[in-house]
Design an enzyme around this catalytic site. Structure first.
Site, short mmCIF file in Angstrom:
data_model
loop_
_atom_site.label_atom_id
_atom_site.label_comp_id
_atom_site.label_asym_id
_atom_site.label_seq_id
_atom_site.Cartn_x
_atom_site.Cartn_y
_atom_site.Cartn_z
N GLU A 1 0.81 -1.22 0.00
CA GLU A 1 0.00 0.00 0.00
C GLU A 1 0.84 1.26 0.00
O GLU A 1 0.52 2.23 -0.69
CB GLU A 1 -0.95 -0.01 1.21
CG GLU A 1 -2.16 -0.91 1.06
CD GLU A 1 -1.84 -2.39 1.22
OE1 GLU A 1 -2.65 -3.23 0.84
OE2 GLU A 1 -0.74 -2.68 1.76
N HIS B 1 -9.03 -5.76 11.02
CA HIS B 1 -9.71 -5.54 9.75
C HIS B 1 -11.10 -4.96 9.94
O HIS B 1 -11.95 -5.07 9.05
CB HIS B 1 -9.82 -6.85 8.97
CG HIS B 1 -8.52 -7.49 8.65
ND1 HIS B 1 -7.80 -8.19 9.57
CD2 HIS B 1 -7.78 -7.51 7.50
CE1 HIS B 1 -6.69 -8.65 9.01
NE2 HIS B 1 -6.65 -8.24 7.76
#
Length: 368
Positions: free
Chosen positions: A89, A158
């Site tokens: 990322e 998450h």
């Protein structure tokens, strides 16, 4: 007893004539479309409209996206505009920001916004601050998008909501769609913005169909950034929410209307930064009660920001009782599904909050 600064009938009549942000849907023309397909349509239309727009991220191309939001785009636009990236990322977010510096309009997809923490330096220090630090010489037209908040059974790392995190930062616009019209119109507005925009979607809503008006199906349809939408009108209490929290609030409002005759006014913020406080204030002047609903943690959350703005404005004197925040539990998300459900706000929590606020029995309810 009413405060002296309560809205008089004359003032209320004037407020009621101010512009309202209702749904653009026409019940007669509405067609169902899932949130996933609405996002796909928005990206497709903006890529077709402007060849500077491209999308990059993990599995967005040949696999059609982890959640199939980019289905069909690679076949239509090819490798140069739909780009699969490695699982890094910080790398592809940096590439996207550099591309925006160079005049392109990247859409940077995070497979989940939890992974954006790897790239948060680029989002905040590079994208959000550069226009200011360059004295307005260098705009950064970039969209960071992907699923945000809790999904189902994916545990603490998450399952967090980033609305408060990113809306804290000047230089960013932060959007949180609920319906398919929200998703399409807000994403198109984000792509056309010259500022960096964070679009916080919800995985659970991707497959949910919502009605789409003929206007919303048009390629020129956009939802203005910074304008809330009244999903349900009411006169007894104002519920302010966004994203999947709007679904929770609407379910609570429906049950309250049927069981108790309590009519909740449900405001779908759609835009977290900038925040449409005017719509909230007008609603409070009518209902004189406020509950906020969000999936994020309570400390420094969106509800806390709304309550602070109410305290610092004339809206405070419109309240007949203190405001109440309904939030996620102040813990990392449990993995066990039964505990996960308890950690997220439920419509029963909203009903309890509304009952306590309208009965002015917050202290008693808080101690239970």
């Amino acid at each position: 007893m009413k405060m002296a600064l309560k809205s008089s009938p004359v003032i209320f009549g004037w407020l009621s004539r101010l512009p309202r942000h209702f749904s653009t849907s026409s019940a007669l023309a509405a067609k169902p479309m899932t949130v996933r397909d609405a996002l796909n349509s928005a990206i497709d239309e903006e890529m077709e409209r402007d060849d500077k727009v491209f999308i990059l991220g993990e599995e967005v191309a040949q696999y059609d996206g982890a959640y199939k939001v980019t289905r069909g785009l690679w076949k239509k636009y090819g490798d140069k505009r739909v780009i699969d990236t490695p699982i890094t990322e910080i790398g592809f977010a940096g590439i996207a920001v550099g591309a925006a510096f160079a005049g392109l309009k990247p859409i940077c997809e995070f497979m989940t916004f939890n992974f954006s923490m790897q790239a948060i330096d680029h989002i905040i220090n590079s994208a959000a601050k550069t226009f200011y630090m360059s004295a307005g010489e260098l705009p950064v037209p970039i969209v960071f998008r992907g699923p945000n908040g809790a999904a189902a059974g994916v545990a603490a790392q998450h399952s967090q909501c980033f609305a408060a995190w990113y809306s804290h930062c000047p230089g960013l616009k932060v959007l949180m769609p609920y319906t398919s019209e929200d998703a399409k119109g807000l994403l198109k507005a984000a792509v056309r913005s010259s500022d960096p925009v964070v679009v916080l979607e919800d995985e659970i809503l991707y497959g949910v169909p919502f009605p789409m008006s003929d206007e919303a199906l048009d390629s020129n349809f956009v939802v203005p950034i910074g304008k809330a939408k009244i999903e349900r009108e009411g006169k007894h209490i104002t519920l302010v929410c966004a994203g999947r929290g709007t679904d929770t609030a609407l379910n609570a409002a429906k049950e309250l209307a049927g069981s108790s005759g309590i009519e909740c006014e449900v405001i779908n913020l759609r835009s977290i930064r900038p925040l449409d406080f005017d719509t909230i204030a007008r609603s409070i002047s009518k209902t004189h009660h406020l509950v906020t609903v969000e999936q994020g943690w309570p400390q420094s959350g969106i509800g806390a920001e709304i309550c602070a703005r109410v305290m610092e404005s004339p809206s405070f004197f419109e309240l007949d009782a203190p405001a109440w925040r309904v939030t996620g539990a102040d813990v990392p998300m449990p993995y066990t599904r039964s505990l996960e459900q308890l950690a997220l706000p439920r419509h029963s929590d909203v009903i309890a909050a509304v009952t306590a606020v309208l009965g002015n029995k917050i202290s008693a309810a808080s101690s239970q």
